[in-house]
Design a protein around this motif. Sequence first.
Motif, PDB file in Angstrom:
ATOM      1  N   LEU A  98      12.839  -3.449   1.503  1.00 20.11           N
ATOM      2  CA  LEU A  98      12.102  -2.924   0.361  1.00 20.11           C
ATOM      3  C   LEU A  98      11.241  -1.710   0.720  1.00 20.11           C
ATOM      4  O   LEU A  98      10.746  -1.018  -0.166  1.00 20.11           O
ATOM      5  CB  LEU A  98      11.212  -4.017  -0.237  1.00 20.11           C
ATOM      6  N   THR A  99      11.045  -1.458   2.021  1.00 15.67           N
ATOM      7  CA  THR A  99      10.260  -0.287   2.419  1.00 15.67           C
ATOM      8  C   THR A  99      11.060   1.002   2.284  1.00 15.67           C
ATOM      9  O   THR A  99      10.484   2.084   2.313  1.00 15.67           O
ATOM     10  CB  THR A  99       9.775  -0.397   3.886  1.00 15.67           C
ATOM     11  N   ASP A 100      12.368   0.879   2.152  1.00 13.68           N
ATOM     12  CA  ASP A 100      13.222   2.067   2.067  1.00 13.68           C
ATOM     13  C   ASP A 100      14.261   1.854   0.980  1.00 13.68           C
ATOM     14  O   ASP A 100      15.393   1.478   1.255  1.00 13.68           O
ATOM     15  CB  ASP A 100      13.910   2.320   3.410  1.00 13.68           C
ATOM     16  N   PRO A 101      13.873   2.051  -0.307  1.00 12.48           N
ATOM     17  CA  PRO A 101      14.791   1.796  -1.411  1.00 12.48           C
ATOM     18  C   PRO A 101      16.119   2.511  -1.255  1.00 12.48           C
ATOM     19  O   PRO A 101      17.178   1.978  -1.573  1.00 12.48           O
ATOM     20  CB  PRO A 101      14.020   2.306  -2.633  1.00 12.48           C
ATOM     21  N   GLY A 102      16.093   3.735  -0.720  1.00 12.72           N
ATOM     22  CA  GLY A 102      17.343   4.467  -0.553  1.00 12.72           C
ATOM     23  C   GLY A 102      18.223   3.889   0.520  1.00 12.72           C
ATOM     24  O   GLY A 102      19.439   4.076   0.519  1.00 12.72           O
ATOM     25  N   GLY A 103      17.617   3.171   1.470  1.00  8.72           N
ATOM     26  CA  GLY A 103      18.393   2.613   2.564  1.00  8.72           C
ATOM     27  C   GLY A 103      18.612   1.129   2.453  1.00  8.72           C
ATOM     28  O   GLY A 103      19.113   0.498   3.369  1.00  8.72           O
ATOM     29  N   THR A 104      18.197   0.520   1.315  1.00  9.83           N
ATOM     30  CA  THR A 104      18.390  -0.913   1.141  1.00  9.83           C
ATOM     31  C   THR A 104      19.867  -1.254   1.212  1.00  9.83           C
ATOM     32  O   THR A 104      20.694  -0.602   0.557  1.00  9.83           O
ATOM     33  CB  THR A 104      17.833  -1.363  -0.230  1.00  9.83           C
ATOM     34  N   PRO A 105      20.249  -2.247   2.010  1.00  9.78           N
ATOM     35  CA  PRO A 105      21.661  -2.618   2.096  1.00  9.78           C
ATOM     36  C   PRO A 105      22.243  -2.913   0.724  1.00  9.78           C
ATOM     37  O   PRO A 105      21.592  -3.529  -0.118  1.00  9.78           O
ATOM     38  CB  PRO A 105      21.618  -3.896   2.962  1.00  9.78           C
ATOM     39  N   ARG A 106      23.459  -2.441   0.510  1.00 12.10           N
ATOM     40  CA  ARG A 106      24.101  -2.667  -0.770  1.00 12.10           C
ATOM     41  C   ARG A 106      24.452  -4.135  -0.932  1.00 12.10           C
ATOM     42  O   ARG A 106      24.767  -4.830   0.016  1.00 12.10           O
ATOM     43  CB  ARG A 106      25.388  -1.823  -0.882  1.00 12.10           C
ATOM     44  N   VAL A 107      24.395  -4.583  -2.195  1.00 11.25           N
ATOM     45  CA  VAL A 107      24.733  -5.958  -2.492  1.00 11.25           C
ATOM     46  C   VAL A 107      26.241  -6.132  -2.362  1.00 11.25           C
ATOM     47  O   VAL A 107      27.018  -5.221  -2.626  1.00 11.25           O
ATOM     48  CB  VAL A 107      24.280  -6.306  -3.930  1.00 11.25           C
ATOM     49  N   ALA A 118       0.826  -1.215   0.000  1.00 15.26           N
ATOM     50  CA  ALA A 118       0.000   0.000   0.000  1.00 15.26           C
ATOM     51  C   ALA A 118       0.860   1.264   0.000  1.00 15.26           C
ATOM     52  O   ALA A 118       0.326   2.370   0.105  1.00 15.26           O
ATOM     53  CB  ALA A 118      -0.926  -0.006   1.219  1.00 15.26           C
ATOM     54  N   ARG A 119       2.179   1.088  -0.082  1.00 15.66           N
ATOM     55  CA  ARG A 119       3.154   2.186  -0.131  1.00 15.66           C
ATOM     56  C   ARG A 119       3.194   3.006   1.161  1.00 15.66           C
ATOM     57  O   ARG A 119       3.574   4.172   1.153  1.00 15.66           O
ATOM     58  CB  ARG A 119       2.900   3.092  -1.345  1.00 15.66           C
ATOM     59  N   ARG A 120       2.813   2.398   2.253  1.00 16.74           N
ATOM     60  CA  ARG A 120       2.924   3.060   3.564  1.00 16.74           C
ATOM     61  C   ARG A 120       4.199   2.531   4.214  1.00 16.74           C
ATOM     62  O   ARG A 120       4.184   1.675   5.100  1.00 16.74           O
ATOM     63  CB  ARG A 120       1.676   2.782   4.392  1.00 16.74           C
ATOM     64  N   ARG A 121       5.301   3.030   3.742  1.00 18.42           N
ATOM     65  CA  ARG A 121       6.590   2.418   4.045  1.00 18.42           C
ATOM     66  C   ARG A 121       7.001   2.528   5.500  1.00 18.42           C
ATOM     67  O   ARG A 121       7.553   1.595   6.085  1.00 18.42           O
ATOM     68  CB  ARG A 121       7.665   3.026   3.135  1.00 18.42           C
ATOM     69  N   ALA A 122       6.746   3.679   6.124  1.00 17.51           N
ATOM     70  CA  ALA A 122       7.142   3.843   7.526  1.00 17.51           C
ATOM     71  C   ALA A 122       6.358   2.891   8.425  1.00 17.51           C
ATOM     72  O   ALA A 122       6.922   2.232   9.310  1.00 17.51           O
ATOM     73  CB  ALA A 122       6.930   5.287   7.965  1.00 17.51           C
ATOM     74  N   ASP A 123       5.041   2.807   8.195  1.00 14.68           N
ATOM     75  CA  ASP A 123       4.217   1.895   8.981  1.00 14.68           C
ATOM     76  C   ASP A 123       4.634   0.452   8.746  1.00 14.68           C
ATOM     77  O   ASP A 123       4.686  -0.367   9.675  1.00 14.68           O
ATOM     78  CB  ASP A 123       2.738   2.062   8.616  1.00 14.68           C
ATOM     79  N   ALA A 124       4.922   0.125   7.486  1.00 14.88           N
ATOM     80  CA  ALA A 124       5.338  -1.238   7.158  1.00 14.88           C
ATOM     81  C   ALA A 124       6.637  -1.593   7.862  1.00 14.88           C
ATOM     82  O   ALA A 124       6.783  -2.684   8.427  1.00 14.88           O
ATOM     83  CB  ALA A 124       5.512  -1.378   5.645  1.00 14.88           C
ATOM     84  N   SER A 125       7.586  -0.673   7.848  1.00 14.67           N
ATOM     85  CA  SER A 125       8.882  -0.933   8.473  1.00 14.67           C
ATOM     86  C   SER A 125       8.740  -1.213   9.967  1.00 14.67           C
ATOM     87  O   SER A 125       9.421  -2.081  10.518  1.00 14.67           O
ATOM     88  CB  SER A 125       9.817   0.264   8.255  1.00 14.67           C
TER      89      SER A 125
END
Length: 320
Positions: A240-249, A205-212
């Motif tokens: 996946l809730t924070d694309p900018g903070g996703t751990p680098r591969v 639902a794109r509610r990323r903060a709540d999802a996290s």
Amino acid sequence: MELFGRHAETAALDRLLDRAADRAGSGLVLWGEPGIGKTTLLEYAVSAASDATVLRCRGTRMLRVSVPRGVRALSASAYWLRGRAALFDGRPQKALSDLLCLVESGHEASHATIALLAAVDTVEAAVQVGSSDVAVAQVAMVQEWAQRTGATWARTASHRLRALVQGGSAAEISFRAALDVAGAGAHSFEYARTRLLYGEWLRRARRRADASTQLAAAAETFDRLGADPLRVRALREQALTDPGGTPRVADPPTAAGLTAQELRVAQLAADRLTNREIAAQLLISPRTVGHHLANVYPKLGITSRRQLARIDFAGDLRLS
């Protein structure tokens, strides 16, 4: 009592299975073990293992005891174990195949009580593979029991399962109701599963903060209980809730040019999961899985799924 992931209680189950042939009846048999207290053999079997391989092996062992002696409750428990193992392993179609045996008239594992208890897994598997009729029927079964008994687990399961088959704001209302049932938090593992499913819904639902928030809490509980497959799933969803903070591969995948999602798809495909099973586990469409694989093959210098199974994912991503 929390049973999940405790080695002493897993060992206790193995001792109980050694005696099951002599002592098991047709119902849910109560056992007593020093330091553990009384519970059912079924509760040990389903709750004491966190690894899908252990669950599968335990189910096979139980069937060796139960089928020749016609102990239907134990056979049903074994099918539940196998179904839950497949579900946690990201194979919902296989999970559903085993779990539906519990409601198949005349089957060696047909057992109304255990089918009711296993509904939490059956509905999740059915939703993942798109079997809406199965999911709705199972939800109705649990709702009827919740209304009849008022049992905490049944009320919680009823709300959670209803959320899985609903859409829009109704799903969130049901998820919240499941979390708010008095006493629900005492069942740590199932409570964390509710938070995981709710977190996944919030992310879609794109509610990323709540999802996290939900996913982090679920991951912490799974980590404490030793439920590693679900811990990994919760952490993956949280990333996946924070694309900018996703751990680098790690360096090898970066060198091959794979994105984090392409790497996840490639690893699951290498484990022989189908596109539909991968899609269900990553909450994407089968078409998206196919798109990712089409990008993966040239980056890894391969042309087929068979070659993908020979890639060294723990090393330099080269063909072995």
